[in-house]
Design a protein around this motif. Structure first.
Motif, PDB file in Angstrom:
ATOM      1  N   LEU A  99       0.736  -1.272   0.056  1.00 16.37           N
ATOM      2  CA  LEU A  99      -0.147   0.117  -0.056  1.00 16.37           C
ATOM      3  C   LEU A  99       0.950   1.172   0.033  1.00 16.37           C
ATOM      4  N   GLN A 100       0.617   2.162  -1.065  1.00 18.88           N
ATOM      5  CA  GLN A 100       1.614   3.326  -0.982  1.00 18.88           C
ATOM      6  C   GLN A 100       1.008   4.250  -0.024  1.00 18.88           C
ATOM      7  N   VAL A 101       1.749   4.797   0.872  1.00 20.47           N
ATOM      8  CA  VAL A 101       1.409   5.823   1.996  1.00 20.47           C
ATOM      9  C   VAL A 101       2.522   6.984   1.859  1.00 20.47           C
ATOM     10  N   GLU A 102       1.848   8.179   2.329  1.00 23.59           N
ATOM     11  CA  GLU A 102       2.894   9.281   2.198  1.00 23.59           C
ATOM     12  C   GLU A 102       3.521   9.417   3.605  1.00 23.59           C
ATOM     13  N   GLY A 103       4.715   9.306   3.735  1.00 25.75           N
ATOM     14  CA  GLY A 103       5.444   9.543   4.731  1.00 25.75           C
ATOM     15  C   GLY A 103       6.117  10.720   5.064  1.00 25.75           C
ATOM     16  N   ARG A 104       6.837  10.964   6.122  1.00 30.23           N
ATOM     17  CA  ARG A 104       7.494  12.206   6.667  1.00 30.23           C
ATOM     18  C   ARG A 104       8.762  12.459   5.461  1.00 30.23           C
ATOM     19  N   PHE A 105       9.378  11.408   5.011  1.00 27.75           N
ATOM     20  CA  PHE A 105      10.438  11.553   3.843  1.00 27.75           C
ATOM     21  C   PHE A 105       9.898  11.232   2.562  1.00 27.75           C
ATOM     22  N   GLY A 106       8.564  11.325   2.274  1.00 24.42           N
ATOM     23  CA  GLY A 106       8.085  11.160   1.008  1.00 24.42           C
ATOM     24  C   GLY A 106       7.481   9.736   0.717  1.00 24.42           C
ATOM     25  N   ASP A 107       7.123   9.456  -0.476  1.00 21.38           N
ATOM     26  CA  ASP A 107       6.216   8.272  -0.499  1.00 21.38           C
ATOM     27  C   ASP A 107       7.014   6.894  -0.032  1.00 21.38           C
ATOM     28  N   GLN A 108       6.188   6.106   0.582  1.00 18.63           N
ATOM     29  CA  GLN A 108       6.667   4.793   1.057  1.00 18.63           C
ATOM     30  C   GLN A 108       5.731   3.660   0.737  1.00 18.63           C
ATOM     31  N   ILE A 109       5.984   2.522   0.640  1.00 24.70           N
ATOM     32  CA  ILE A 109       5.043   1.229   0.469  1.00 24.70           C
ATOM     33  C   ILE A 109       5.000   0.629   1.738  1.00 24.70           C
ATOM     34  N   MET A 110       3.781   0.370   2.087  1.00 23.92           N
ATOM     35  CA  MET A 110       3.618  -0.538   3.347  1.00 23.92           C
ATOM     36  C   MET A 110       3.254  -1.784   2.863  1.00 23.92           C
ATOM     37  N   TYR A 111       4.039  -2.752   3.494  1.00 22.13           N
ATOM     38  CA  TYR A 111       3.750  -4.426   3.170  1.00 22.13           C
ATOM     39  C   TYR A 111       3.400  -5.066   4.389  1.00 22.13           C
ATOM     40  N   THR A 112       2.330  -5.745   4.088  1.00 26.15           N
ATOM     41  CA  THR A 112       2.032  -6.832   5.517  1.00 26.15           C
ATOM     42  C   THR A 112       2.619  -7.812   5.281  1.00 26.15           C
ATOM     43  N   LEU A 113       3.495  -8.488   6.361  1.00 30.60           N
ATOM     44  CA  LEU A 113       4.399  -9.765   5.949  1.00 30.60           C
ATOM     45  C   LEU A 113       3.667 -11.079   6.413  1.00 30.60           C
ATOM     46  N   ALA A 114       4.282 -12.108   6.125  1.00 28.96           N
ATOM     47  CA  ALA A 114       3.518 -13.387   6.541  1.00 28.96           C
ATOM     48  C   ALA A 114       3.559 -13.767   7.922  1.00 28.96           C
ATOM     49  N   ASP A 115       4.400 -12.893   8.773  1.00 31.12           N
ATOM     50  CA  ASP A 115       4.135 -13.377  10.132  1.00 31.12           C
ATOM     51  C   ASP A 115       3.398 -11.986  10.834  1.00 31.12           C
ATOM     52  N   GLU A 116       2.654 -11.224  10.047  1.00 27.26           N
ATOM     53  CA  GLU A 116       1.669 -10.260  10.692  1.00 27.26           C
ATOM     54  C   GLU A 116       2.475  -8.820  11.003  1.00 27.26           C
ATOM     55  N   ARG A 117       3.689  -8.836  10.751  1.00 26.16           N
ATOM     56  CA  ARG A 117       4.566  -7.735  11.004  1.00 26.16           C
ATOM     57  C   ARG A 117       4.138  -6.762   9.875  1.00 26.16           C
ATOM     58  N   VAL A 118       4.678  -5.576   9.888  1.00 28.04           N
ATOM     59  CA  VAL A 118       4.714  -4.619   8.738  1.00 28.04           C
ATOM     60  C   VAL A 118       5.940  -4.080   8.496  1.00 28.04           C
ATOM     61  N   MET A 119       6.132  -3.458   7.105  1.00 26.47           N
ATOM     62  CA  MET A 119       7.383  -2.803   6.909  1.00 26.47           C
ATOM     63  C   MET A 119       7.110  -1.838   6.023  1.00 26.47           C
ATOM     64  N   TYR A 120       7.822  -0.642   6.177  1.00 27.69           N
ATOM     65  CA  TYR A 120       7.799   0.465   5.351  1.00 27.69           C
ATOM     66  C   TYR A 120       8.979   0.564   4.395  1.00 27.69           C
ATOM     67  N   VAL A 121       8.985   0.679   3.271  1.00 28.85           N
ATOM     68  CA  VAL A 121      10.074   0.722   2.313  1.00 28.85           C
ATOM     69  C   VAL A 121       9.880   1.710   1.142  1.00 28.85           C
ATOM     70  N   PRO A 122      11.016   2.201   0.561  1.00 31.82           N
ATOM     71  CA  PRO A 122      10.840   3.249  -0.440  1.00 31.82           C
ATOM     72  C   PRO A 122      10.307   2.582  -1.818  1.00 31.82           C
ATOM     73  N   PRO A 123       9.557   3.196  -2.771  1.00 27.47           N
ATOM     74  CA  PRO A 123       9.232   2.786  -3.982  1.00 27.47           C
ATOM     75  C   PRO A 123      10.261   1.849  -4.815  1.00 27.47           C
ATOM     76  N   LEU A 124      11.333   2.263  -4.742  1.00 34.23           N
ATOM     77  CA  LEU A 124      12.467   1.475  -5.347  1.00 34.23           C
ATOM     78  C   LEU A 124      12.475   0.050  -4.916  1.00 34.23           C
ATOM     79  N   VAL A 125      12.146  -0.201  -3.552  1.00 33.53           N
ATOM     80  CA  VAL A 125      12.196  -1.745  -3.069  1.00 33.53           C
ATOM     81  C   VAL A 125      10.826  -2.541  -3.722  1.00 33.53           C
ATOM     82  N   ARG A 126       9.893  -1.916  -3.777  1.00 30.46           N
ATOM     83  CA  ARG A 126       8.849  -2.411  -4.715  1.00 30.46           C
ATOM     84  C   ARG A 126       9.224  -2.870  -6.009  1.00 30.46           C
TER      85      ARG A 126
END
Length: 171
Positions: free
Chosen positions: A23-50
């Motif tokens: 899910l693309q979200v707007e963060g403090r340092f620009g756009d980030q992608i939020m992923y839900t992980l298989a173990d129920e945690r989440v991670m926020y990464v830059p679009p380049l990781v997507r």
């Protein structure tokens, strides 16, 4: 609330996605992608990781390793995100080198526990920054405005460092 992964510089983490799309979200340092992980945690990464995940064809439940690689170039600190499938060989520096020691002068630094302490303090500060960013993003999704300043970040990092010192018997 789900646990948010705090990426520490030069520390690879193996994860698996719960879903292909983030899910693309707007963060403090620009756009980030939020992923839900298989173990129920989440991670926020830059679009380049997507983009890299798509290139690698990473599927839900398939483990992969991600690393927020940090290096210094003169007075500048550069961040590079590295992603690899666990079955793929890698010649990337993040997988081979220990975290930077912050000296920036080309010397290896002291061989005593103080080098470890400096590294832990750097990681505590990085973790505090990552936690503050994640907290600000979460607050925004709930309709709140939360902003952390440098004093807040310093207090959080020092608390983590003191806790580590107490648990490991450091003075």
């Amino acid at each position: 609330m789900r646990e948010i992964i705090a990426f520490k510089p030069n520390v690879p983490i193996t994860v698996a996605l719960a879903y292909t799309d983030g899910l693309q979200v707007e963060g403090r340092f620009g756009d980030q992608i939020m992923y839900t992980l298989a173990d129920e945690r989440v991670m926020y990464v830059p679009p380049l990781v997507r983009q890299r995940l798509v290139e690698l064809g990473v599927q839900p439940g398939e483990p992969f390793t991600i690393c927020k690689s940090e290096r210094k170039q003169g007075n500048r600190r550069l961040i590079e995100w590295q992603v690899k499938k666990d079955d793929a060989p890698s010649d990337q520096p993040c997988w081979e080198k220990p975290p930077v020691n912050g000296t920036g002068n080309g010397h290896a630094g002291p061989k005593s526990s103080s080098a470890h302490d400096v590294s832990y303090l750097q990681n505590a500060l990085a973790s505090s920054i990552d936690a503050a960013i994640a907290a600000e993003q979460y607050a925004a999704t709930q309709g709140f405005s939360v902003r952390f300043g440098s004093e807040d970040l310093r207090a959080m990092a020092l608390s983590l460092y003191i806790q580590h010192a107490r648990e490991s018997g450091l003075r």
